[in-house]
Write an enzyme that holds these catalytic residues in place. Structure first.
Site, PDB file in Angstrom:
ATOM      1  N   GLY A  22       0.796  -1.239   0.000  1.00  0.00           N
ATOM      2  CA  GLY A  22       0.000   0.000   0.000  1.00  0.00           C
ATOM      3  C   GLY A  22       0.819   1.274   0.000  1.00  0.00           C
ATOM      4  O   GLY A  22       0.286   2.348   0.285  1.00  0.00           O
ATOM      5  N   SER A  23       2.087   1.194  -0.371  1.00  0.00           N
ATOM      6  CA  SER A  23       2.908   2.411  -0.329  1.00  0.00           C
ATOM      7  C   SER A  23       2.457   3.412  -1.401  1.00  0.00           C
ATOM      8  O   SER A  23       2.507   4.623  -1.174  1.00  0.00           O
ATOM      9  CB  SER A  23       4.390   2.085  -0.465  1.00  0.00           C
ATOM     10  N   ASN A  24       2.005   2.928  -2.543  1.00  0.00           N
ATOM     11  CA  ASN A  24       1.503   3.857  -3.565  1.00  0.00           C
ATOM     12  C   ASN A  24       0.188   4.492  -3.129  1.00  0.00           C
ATOM     13  O   ASN A  24      -0.033   5.685  -3.347  1.00  0.00           O
ATOM     14  CB  ASN A  24       1.335   3.137  -4.909  1.00  0.00           C
ATOM     15  N   ARG A  93      -5.262  -8.769  -8.930  1.00  0.00           N
ATOM     16  CA  ARG A  93      -6.276  -9.527  -9.662  1.00  0.00           C
ATOM     17  C   ARG A  93      -6.534  -8.877 -11.002  1.00  0.00           C
ATOM     18  O   ARG A  93      -6.365  -7.665 -11.151  1.00  0.00           O
ATOM     19  CB  ARG A  93      -7.577  -9.588  -8.877  1.00  0.00           C
ATOM     20  N   ASN A 109      -3.326   2.089 -13.987  1.00  0.00           N
ATOM     21  CA  ASN A 109      -2.478   1.121 -13.283  1.00  0.00           C
ATOM     22  C   ASN A 109      -1.049   1.635 -13.304  1.00  0.00           C
ATOM     23  O   ASN A 109      -0.651   2.358 -14.212  1.00  0.00           O
ATOM     24  CB  ASN A 109      -2.548  -0.249 -13.974  1.00  0.00           C
ATOM     25  N   HIS A 111       2.978   0.178 -13.025  1.00  0.00           N
ATOM     26  CA  HIS A 111       3.751  -1.062 -13.127  1.00  0.00           C
ATOM     27  C   HIS A 111       5.242  -0.732 -12.987  1.00  0.00           C
ATOM     28  O   HIS A 111       5.712   0.232 -13.602  1.00  0.00           O
ATOM     29  CB  HIS A 111       3.462  -1.746 -14.464  1.00  0.00           C
TER      30      HIS A 111
HETATM   31  C1  GAR Z   1       4.140  -1.465  -7.094  1.00  0.00           C
HETATM   32  O1  GAR Z   1       5.514  -1.576  -7.345  1.00  0.00           O
HETATM   33  C2  GAR Z   1       3.356  -1.520  -8.387  1.00  0.00           C
HETATM   34  O2  GAR Z   1       4.035  -0.941  -9.466  1.00  0.00           O
HETATM   35  C3  GAR Z   1       3.220  -3.011  -8.590  1.00  0.00           C
HETATM   36  O3  GAR Z   1       2.911  -3.491  -7.307  1.00  0.00           O
HETATM   37  C4  GAR Z   1       3.622  -2.701  -6.356  1.00  0.00           C
HETATM   38  C5  GAR Z   1       2.686  -2.341  -5.231  1.00  0.00           C
HETATM   39  O4  GAR Z   1       3.396  -1.722  -4.187  1.00  0.00           O
HETATM   40  N1  GAR Z   1       2.202  -3.321  -9.548  1.00  0.00           N
HETATM   41  C6  GAR Z   1       2.317  -4.284 -10.451  1.00  0.00           C
HETATM   42  O5  GAR Z   1       3.262  -5.050 -10.496  1.00  0.00           O
HETATM   43  C7  GAR Z   1       1.165  -4.374 -11.442  1.00  0.00           C
HETATM   44  N2  GAR Z   1       1.414  -5.354 -12.433  1.00  0.00           N
HETATM   45  P1  GAR Z   1       2.621  -0.989  -3.017  1.00  0.00           P
HETATM   46  O6  GAR Z   1       1.588  -1.992  -2.491  1.00  0.00           O
HETATM   47  O7  GAR Z   1       3.659  -0.673  -1.988  1.00  0.00           O
HETATM   48  O8  GAR Z   1       1.964   0.230  -3.592  1.00  0.00           O
END
Ligand code: GAR
Length: 209
Positions: A22-24, A93, A109, A111
């Site tokens: 959940g950092s984003n 998902r 999204n 990535h």
């Molecule tokens: C992030 O690095 C995001 O780019 C990636 O999951 C991580 C979630 O981090 N997403 C993907 O790989 C999508 N295919 P977070 O939970 O700390 O935000």
């Protein structure tokens, strides 16, 4: 705590979907609180027990956890909340095609690679193990594929071969946290259009990113 009712939103409301750390999500909420992002985070939606729930509690953002009937529940929730944008932030998902279609160009999204390189899970590790010299982040609209939608923004970094995997991860996450809220702001502001796979952002708006 994860079960609070969502806030009613009229304009510039966001729903964030997460499955993990959940950092984003937190970076987006903080950008909103600090006035860098003119939007209200109406609801965090998670599909499992994860650290994002704890962050939502601390940040006073309503949180809902999906259960087995997650596809129809999510569709109903989005209909009820009617956010301006749905923001995927590590949601593990694949969204049902029905939702993608209904919310076309309203789902973003992020990535952690320069797509189309290293889609799917563990992108940072895959890029690191591949020995890439340049990697980065991609923010894109969600379509029916996995990490395949039209690209809004990419930011690259050169990889020092002496870095450890965690050093690379740290740099990638820093980029994500900086650019996601700014890109959301640009999309909310309008002044962009899509031709085929190409996303055009008007000059004035592009200055933001
Ligand atoms: C992030 O690095 C995001 O780019 C990636 O999951 C991580 C979630 O981090 N997403 C993907 O790989 C999508 N295919 P977070 O939970 O700390 O935000």
């Amino acid at each position: 705590m994860c079960g609070l009712l969502h806030r009613n939103v009229s304009t510039r409301g966001l729903v964030v979907l997460a499955s993990g750390n959940g950092s984003n999500f937190e970076a987006i909420v903080k950008a909103s609180n600090e006035g860098l992002l003119n939007a209200e985070i109406a609801q965090l939606i998670v599909d499992r027990d994860c650290h994002a729930i704890e962050r939502a509690r601390k940040l006073s953002v309503p949180c809902r956890k999906l259960n087995e009937s997650w596809r129809s529940d999510l569709e109903t929730l989005l209909d009820e909340i009617s956010p301006s944008l749905v923001v995927l932030a590590g949601f593990l998902r694949i969204l049902p095609k029905r939702i993608v279609k209904k919310w076309r160009w309203k789902i973003l999204n992020i990535h952690p690679s320069l797509l189309p390189a290293f889609p799917g899970m563990h992108a940072i590790r895959k890029a690191y193990e591949h020995g890439v010299k340049v990697t980065g982040i991609t923010i894109h609209f969600v379509d029916e594929g996995v990490d395949t939608g039209p690209i809004i923004l990419q930011k690259a970094i050169e990889v020092d071969p002496a870095w450890s995997l965690s050093e690379l991860e740290e740099r990638i996450h820093k980029l994500e946290h900086y650019w996601y809220s700014r890109t959301i702001e640009v999309i909310l502001n309008g002044g962009w259009h899509i031709e085929g796979r190409r996303v055009f952002i008007e000059k004035d708006t592009r200055q933001l990113v």
